[in-house]
Scaffold this motif. Structure first.
Motif, PDB file in Angstrom:
ATOM      1  N   ALA A  82     -22.281  65.741  11.834  1.00  0.00           N
ATOM      2  CA  ALA A  82     -23.342  66.736  11.979  1.00  0.00           C
ATOM      3  C   ALA A  82     -22.830  68.009  12.658  1.00  0.00           C
ATOM      4  CB  ALA A  82     -24.503  66.148  12.778  1.00  0.00           C
ATOM      5  N   LEU A  83     -21.889  67.864  13.568  1.00  0.00           N
ATOM      6  CA  LEU A  83     -21.410  69.015  14.340  1.00  0.00           C
ATOM      7  C   LEU A  83     -20.286  69.793  13.668  1.00  0.00           C
ATOM      8  CD1 LEU A  83     -21.264  67.488  17.929  1.00  0.00           C
ATOM      9  CD2 LEU A  83     -22.997  69.038  16.997  1.00  0.00           C
ATOM     10  N   MET A  84     -19.445  69.102  12.929  1.00  0.00           N
ATOM     11  CA  MET A  84     -18.212  69.717  12.443  1.00  0.00           C
ATOM     12  C   MET A  84     -18.207  69.821  10.926  1.00  0.00           C
ATOM     13  SD  MET A  84     -17.099  70.163  15.429  1.00  0.00           S
ATOM     14  CE  MET A  84     -15.482  70.850  15.172  1.00  0.00           C
ATOM     15  N   GLY A  85     -17.504  70.829  10.415  1.00  0.00           N
ATOM     16  CA  GLY A  85     -17.426  71.037   8.969  1.00  0.00           C
ATOM     17  C   GLY A  85     -16.070  71.565   8.549  1.00  0.00           C
ATOM     18  N   THR A  86     -16.003  72.065   7.338  1.00  0.00           N
ATOM     19  CA  THR A  86     -14.720  72.435   6.736  1.00  0.00           C
ATOM     20  C   THR A  86     -14.043  73.633   7.405  1.00  0.00           C
ATOM     21  OG1 THR A  86     -15.874  73.769   5.097  1.00  0.00           O
ATOM     22  CG2 THR A  86     -15.350  71.495   4.485  1.00  0.00           C
ATOM     23  N   GLU A  87     -14.770  74.419   8.151  1.00  0.00           N
ATOM     24  CA  GLU A  87     -14.186  75.581   8.833  1.00  0.00           C
ATOM     25  C   GLU A  87     -13.728  75.250  10.247  1.00  0.00           C
ATOM     26  OE1 GLU A  87     -16.768  79.015   8.592  1.00  0.00           O
ATOM     27  OE2 GLU A  87     -17.675  78.189   6.775  1.00  0.00           O
ATOM     28  N   ASP A  88     -13.818  73.991  10.640  1.00  0.00           N
ATOM     29  CA  ASP A  88     -13.562  73.578  12.013  1.00  0.00           C
ATOM     30  C   ASP A  88     -12.292  72.738  12.120  1.00  0.00           C
ATOM     31  OD1 ASP A  88     -16.060  74.740  12.685  1.00  0.00           O
ATOM     32  OD2 ASP A  88     -17.070  72.909  12.032  1.00  0.00           O
ATOM     33  N   ILE A  89     -11.882  72.485  13.372  1.00  0.00           N
ATOM     34  CA  ILE A  89     -10.787  71.554  13.632  1.00  0.00           C
ATOM     35  C   ILE A  89     -11.240  70.507  14.646  1.00  0.00           C
ATOM     36  CG2 ILE A  89      -8.931  73.177  13.093  1.00  0.00           C
ATOM     37  CD1 ILE A  89      -8.410  73.408  16.125  1.00  0.00           C
TER      38      ILE A  89
ATOM     39  N   GLU B 282      -3.169  70.726  24.472  1.00  0.00           N
ATOM     40  CA  GLU B 282      -3.158  72.183  24.638  1.00  0.00           C
ATOM     41  C   GLU B 282      -2.248  72.848  23.610  1.00  0.00           C
ATOM     42  OE1 GLU B 282      -1.976  72.655  28.724  1.00  0.00           O
ATOM     43  OE2 GLU B 282      -4.064  72.747  29.399  1.00  0.00           O
ATOM     44  N   ARG B 283      -1.100  72.246  23.326  1.00  0.00           N
ATOM     45  CA  ARG B 283      -0.172  72.783  22.324  1.00  0.00           C
ATOM     46  C   ARG B 283      -0.863  72.879  20.959  1.00  0.00           C
ATOM     47  NH1 ARG B 283       2.613  70.760  18.381  1.00  0.00           N
ATOM     48  NH2 ARG B 283       2.123  68.599  18.901  1.00  0.00           N
ATOM     49  N   LEU B 284      -1.564  71.806  20.585  1.00  0.00           N
ATOM     50  CA  LEU B 284      -2.276  71.812  19.304  1.00  0.00           C
ATOM     51  C   LEU B 284      -3.411  72.831  19.300  1.00  0.00           C
ATOM     52  CD1 LEU B 284      -2.352  67.979  18.570  1.00  0.00           C
ATOM     53  CD2 LEU B 284      -1.075  69.733  17.302  1.00  0.00           C
ATOM     54  N   LEU B 285      -4.096  72.951  20.425  1.00  0.00           N
ATOM     55  CA  LEU B 285      -5.164  73.958  20.528  1.00  0.00           C
ATOM     56  C   LEU B 285      -4.611  75.365  20.315  1.00  0.00           C
ATOM     57  CD1 LEU B 285      -7.379  72.778  23.517  1.00  0.00           C
ATOM     58  CD2 LEU B 285      -8.172  73.316  21.214  1.00  0.00           C
ATOM     59  N   HIS B 286      -3.515  75.686  21.006  1.00  0.00           N
ATOM     60  CA  HIS B 286      -2.920  77.018  20.872  1.00  0.00           C
ATOM     61  C   HIS B 286      -2.426  77.265  19.452  1.00  0.00           C
ATOM     62  CE1 HIS B 286      -3.311  78.160  25.008  1.00  0.00           C
ATOM     63  NE2 HIS B 286      -2.700  77.063  25.416  1.00  0.00           N
ATOM     64  N   LYS B 287      -1.941  76.228  18.800  1.00  0.00           N
ATOM     65  CA  LYS B 287      -1.385  76.368  17.459  1.00  0.00           C
ATOM     66  C   LYS B 287      -2.467  76.530  16.390  1.00  0.00           C
ATOM     67  CE  LYS B 287       1.848  74.148  14.288  1.00  0.00           C
ATOM     68  NZ  LYS B 287       2.764  73.014  14.079  1.00  0.00           N
TER      69      LYS B 287
ATOM     70  N   ARG C  72      -6.284  76.585  16.986  1.00  0.00           N
ATOM     71  CA  ARG C  72      -7.651  77.001  17.340  1.00  0.00           C
ATOM     72  C   ARG C  72      -8.042  78.334  16.718  1.00  0.00           C
ATOM     73  NH1 ARG C  72     -12.234  77.757  17.315  1.00  0.00           N
ATOM     74  NH2 ARG C  72     -13.682  77.834  19.041  1.00  0.00           N
ATOM     75  N   HIS C  73      -7.116  79.263  16.637  1.00  0.00           N
ATOM     76  CA  HIS C  73      -7.449  80.615  16.143  1.00  0.00           C
ATOM     77  C   HIS C  73      -7.907  80.624  14.680  1.00  0.00           C
ATOM     78  CE1 HIS C  73      -3.273  80.054  14.881  1.00  0.00           C
ATOM     79  NE2 HIS C  73      -3.515  80.950  13.939  1.00  0.00           N
ATOM     80  N   ASN C  74      -7.588  79.584  13.933  1.00  0.00           N
ATOM     81  CA  ASN C  74      -7.970  79.519  12.521  1.00  0.00           C
ATOM     82  C   ASN C  74      -9.319  78.825  12.303  1.00  0.00           C
ATOM     83  OD1 ASN C  74      -5.606  80.740  11.563  1.00  0.00           O
ATOM     84  ND2 ASN C  74      -4.508  78.798  11.672  1.00  0.00           N
TER      85      ASN C  74
END
Length: 178
Positions: A119-126, A160-165, A167-169
């Motif tokens: 319900a919360l997440m979709g194709t534009e999310d990670i 955190e490494r994965l977030l920085h890599k 998150r911006h997308n």
């Protein structure tokens, strides 16, 4: 190409050889914590009956009364066969108890996790989740359509490494661990 039954038998043999083949164990639950398995009485530390309510006389009586009045099951999902007044009453009471606008009851914790994540997440999310996260969190991440990444168990720096890599997308990001 080998037949499906050959592939399945080979897989079972590999699991057994690696001591990873799981089997169901016949177990009789005597009460909230005592079980009998292979003729031995044991204390169960692997049960989700945290409050010991599964064998409480009032709970048993209420379940019997509800089954007598409403039957032993819904027959299908609430969206297909209709929403029982019992669900509406329970969800209203839970929302009041928790001081929220609404509540939604799921048939299990597993289904709850999958349903909420979808319900919360979709194709534009990670979705980022701990490598050893419960299967329900993994299933929710796999089913919601979001891109997903696993971080090393209990490793904040890897998360955190994965977030920085990544998150911006993404529109939204959900980090899950248990």
């Amino acid at each position: 190409m080998p037949a499906l039954d050959t592939v399945l038998m080979q897989t079972l043999e590999q699991l057994e050889a690696s001591h990873l083949k799981r089997t169901l164990k016949s177990t009789r639950r005597e009460d909230a914590v005592i079980i009998t398995r292979h003729g031995k009485r044991l204390i169960s530390f692997g049960c989700n009956n945290y409050l010991g309510l599964t064998h409480h006389p009032d709970v048993i009586r209420a379940a019997q009364d509800a089954a007598a009045e409403h039957g032993a099951g819904g027959g299908a999902s609430r969206l297909i066969s209709g929403n029982s007044p019992l669900y509406r009453e329970l969800e209203t009471r839970l929302a009041t108890l928790k001081g929220t606008d609404a509540a939604c009851v799921f048939g299990s914790g597993h289904l709850g996790n999958v349903g909420v994540i979808e319900a919360l997440m979709g194709t534009e999310d990670i979705v980022l989740f701990d490598r050893l996260a419960h299967a329900s969190l993994v299933d929710g991440a796999l089913h919601c359509g979001a891109k997903w990444f696993r971080f090393k168990h209990n490793d904040v720096e890897d998360c955190e490494r994965l977030l920085h890599k990544h998150r911006h997308n993404a529109r939204h990001c959900l980090v899950m661990t248990d």
